[in-house]
Design a protein around this motif. Structure first.
Motif, PDB file in Angstrom:
ATOM      1  N   THR A   1      50.516-141.886 -27.825  1.00  0.00           N
ATOM      2  CA  THR A   1      49.181-142.263 -28.291  1.00  0.00           C
ATOM      3  C   THR A   1      49.188-142.183 -29.804  1.00  0.00           C
ATOM      4  O   THR A   1      49.786-141.267 -30.375  1.00  0.00           O
ATOM      5  N   ILE A   2      48.532-143.149 -30.463  1.00  0.00           N
ATOM      6  CA  ILE A   2      48.468-143.148 -31.921  1.00  0.00           C
ATOM      7  C   ILE A   2      47.074-143.581 -32.353  1.00  0.00           C
ATOM      8  O   ILE A   2      46.430-144.384 -31.676  1.00  0.00           O
ATOM      9  N   ALA A   3      46.599-143.010 -33.452  1.00  0.00           N
ATOM     10  CA  ALA A   3      45.306-143.387 -34.008  1.00  0.00           C
ATOM     11  C   ALA A   3      45.530-144.306 -35.208  1.00  0.00           C
ATOM     12  O   ALA A   3      46.489-144.116 -35.965  1.00  0.00           O
ATOM     13  N   VAL A   4      44.648-145.300 -35.395  1.00  0.00           N
ATOM     14  CA  VAL A   4      44.788-146.262 -36.488  1.00  0.00           C
ATOM     15  C   VAL A   4      43.565-146.181 -37.396  1.00  0.00           C
ATOM     16  O   VAL A   4      42.425-146.268 -36.932  1.00  0.00           O
ATOM     17  N   LYS A   5      43.823-146.033 -38.696  1.00  0.00           N
ATOM     18  CA  LYS A   5      42.772-145.943 -39.703  1.00  0.00           C
ATOM     19  C   LYS A   5      42.958-147.047 -40.733  1.00  0.00           C
ATOM     20  O   LYS A   5      44.061-147.257 -41.248  1.00  0.00           O
ATOM     21  N   THR A   6      41.890-147.767 -41.057  1.00  0.00           N
ATOM     22  CA  THR A   6      41.928-148.805 -42.083  1.00  0.00           C
ATOM     23  C   THR A   6      41.424-148.231 -43.403  1.00  0.00           C
ATOM     24  O   THR A   6      40.412-147.509 -43.428  1.00  0.00           O
ATOM     25  N   VAL A   7      42.121-148.559 -44.505  1.00  0.00           N
ATOM     26  CA  VAL A   7      41.697-148.083 -45.828  1.00  0.00           C
ATOM     27  C   VAL A   7      41.671-149.260 -46.806  1.00  0.00           C
ATOM     28  O   VAL A   7      42.336-150.279 -46.598  1.00  0.00           O
ATOM     29  N   ASP A   8      40.924-149.068 -47.887  1.00  0.00           N
ATOM     30  CA  ASP A   8      40.785-150.115 -48.892  1.00  0.00           C
ATOM     31  C   ASP A   8      41.756-149.957 -50.057  1.00  0.00           C
ATOM     32  O   ASP A   8      41.892-150.873 -50.874  1.00  0.00           O
ATOM     33  N   SER A   9      42.421-148.807 -50.147  1.00  0.00           N
ATOM     34  CA  SER A   9      43.304-148.560 -51.289  1.00  0.00           C
ATOM     35  C   SER A   9      44.297-147.460 -50.958  1.00  0.00           C
ATOM     36  O   SER A   9      44.115-146.700 -49.991  1.00  0.00           O
ATOM     37  N   LEU A  10      45.323-147.371 -51.787  1.00  0.00           N
ATOM     38  CA  LEU A  10      46.288-146.284 -51.651  1.00  0.00           C
ATOM     39  C   LEU A  10      45.591-144.939 -51.851  1.00  0.00           C
ATOM     40  O   LEU A  10      45.883-143.963 -51.139  1.00  0.00           O
TER      41      LEU A  10
END
Length: 452
Positions: free
Chosen positions: A336-345
């Protein structure tokens, strides 16, 4: 020595402390001969030890069926898993082949004429290692303790009781023919001994827990002895906006699926918004082909559900779920893995530093500047560029093996091998020098570096 000890905790600790004074004074050749004896004995009694391990596995399977034991713990328990026993033996050989860490000069200064200061490496003293499952830990830590001149008390979990007893008996018998003093390596099986051993701060110098969060928290809450280790292995891999898609797929899939039950497995995938559409579907498809369930934040879930059926079949979409905030704080130890979206480093780093367990985190990028910035800003024991988090391991680092992985901010961090089991001793040699000779109107310190 024969098998495990049943002495009272205070006596175990006191005996270990006395033995620590002797073992650190032995020449490196004697400590190496002890490792040879352990290796030969474990090789000779492999079938007996695997038979004992099979009993533990049978009992563990029953506990899993009853919901009393996790499948990830069972995987760690299994010594018959392909190459695991051989890896344990190789770890002993690797440690044996390392340079003797005891008594190395790390600093030399001429304070004045005929007055010198030297800093030498010296063993910590007496170690208490408490672990769950992973019976190979007995051989790993016994080898590292002996090579580094430390005494060690080892306490295994009840789920590995047959394996522990078998390995303990073999190691104890092997050491009885060497110059390692009785009490230098003691193997404790009584569960009741743990609390009493944690009270022995007069005799025990360091506790190293190897197990789940509950074990580590219990130990930290119930002892005055310094504790070195990690509670969780909550590792992340960040795919930057300029990442190569193939590299991203390879690094993330290996980090998640090579051995999901390990503390260095990737648990969170962080993706820059600009590559959600171009990179995430390929990564997700490769993960799901390995049986991985994916828990996505809203932006990443929207992207994956919009992918055409030809590229991303319906059965794969059924493995997608909307992530909760808790998923980003969870060590799944499973597929199982969780995915997070980000706008920058910077946002990726902020997420890691607030959610990570400071174990190991990685970035996939083609930019050296971005990689360097990530490495400087991420506050973890291991920070990788374009490489799987699964590399966080003492054997892979060339340490031979490890006593564990430390996320503490003390003298040892990351995989802890021989160097992490050493501290320093300062030695001054003079000829009747006194402090009153120096200062206002007196002599001046030279503080000249001495080459060594």
């Amino acid at each position: 020595m024969s098998g495990t000890t049943s002495l009272p905790a205070a006596e175990i600790a006191k005996t270990a402390r006395q033995a620590s004074f002797t073992i650190k004074s032995l020449p490196g050749s004697d400590r190496d001969l002890a490792l040879d004896a352990i290796y030969d004995a474990l090789l000779a009694f492999k079938d007996d030890i695997l038979a004992a391990n099979a009993k533990d596995m049978e009992a563990a399977a029953a506990l899993v069926a009853e919901g009393k034991l996790s499948q990830s713990l069972v995987k760690r328990l299994d010594l018959s898993r392909s190459g695991k026993y051989e890896d344990m033996l190789q770890g002993i050989k690797d440690v044996r082949g390392l340079e003797d860490p005891v008594g190395k000069t790390t600093l030399a200064t001429k304070l004045d004429d005929n007055l010198t200061l030297h800093r030498y490496t010296t063993p910590i003293g007496t170690l208490l290692i408490i672990f769950e499952a992973r019976p190979e830990v007995i051989a790993n830590i016994s080898s590292l303790a002996i090579k580094s001149g430390n005494a060690a008390i080892l306490k295994g979990g009840k789920e590995s009781s047959y394996s522990f007893a078998a390995i303990a008996s073999v190691i104890s018998e092997a050491l009885s023919s060497t110059r390692i003093p009785p009490g230098a390596i003691q193997l404790v099986q009584s569960r009741e001994a743990v609390k009493d051993l944690l009270d022995q701060d007069v005799y025990i110098d360091l506790v190293i827990p190897r197990g789940g969060n509950d074990l580590v928290r219990y130990i930290k809450d119930n002892t005055k002895i310094p504790v070195m280790g990690h509670a969780d292995g909550l590792c992340s891999t960040y795919v930057h906006e300029d990442a190569d898609v193939k590299v991203a797929v390879d690094v993330v899939v290996d980090g998640k699926t090579d051995y999901p039950a390990a503390c260095n497995a990737t648990e969170t995938l962080i993706v820059h918004k600009d590559v959600l559409g171009s990179h995430l579907p390929s990564i997700a498809k490769a993960l799901q082909e390995k049986g991985v369930s994916i828990r996505c934040d809203e932006r990443s879930l929207e992207i994956l559900k919009a992918v055409s059926e030809a590229e991303f079949p319906a059965y794969a979409k059924s493995m997608l779920q909307l992530a909760t905030e808790q998923d980003f704080n969870t060590e799944f130890l499973d597929l199982t893995i969780a995915v997070k979206t980000v706008d920058s480093l910077q946002e990726a780093v902020a997420h890691i530093n607030s959610h990570s367990s400071s174990h190991t985190d990685a970035i996939v990028t083609t930019s050296k500047d971005s990689a360097d910035l990530f490495c400087r800003m991420v506050d973890s024991a291991g920070v990788y560029v374009n490489a799987s988090t699964r590399f966080a391991d003492g054997y892979r680092y060339g340490f031979g093996t490890e006593v564990g992985i430390s996320t503490n901010k003390i003298h040892a961090r990351g995989p802890v091998g021989l160097e992490g089991l050493m501290i320093y001793k300062y030695v001054i040699r003079g000829e009747g020098h006194t402090v009153s000779m120096y200062g206002e109107g007196g002599k001046k310190y030279l503080h000249e570096k001495i080459e060594f």
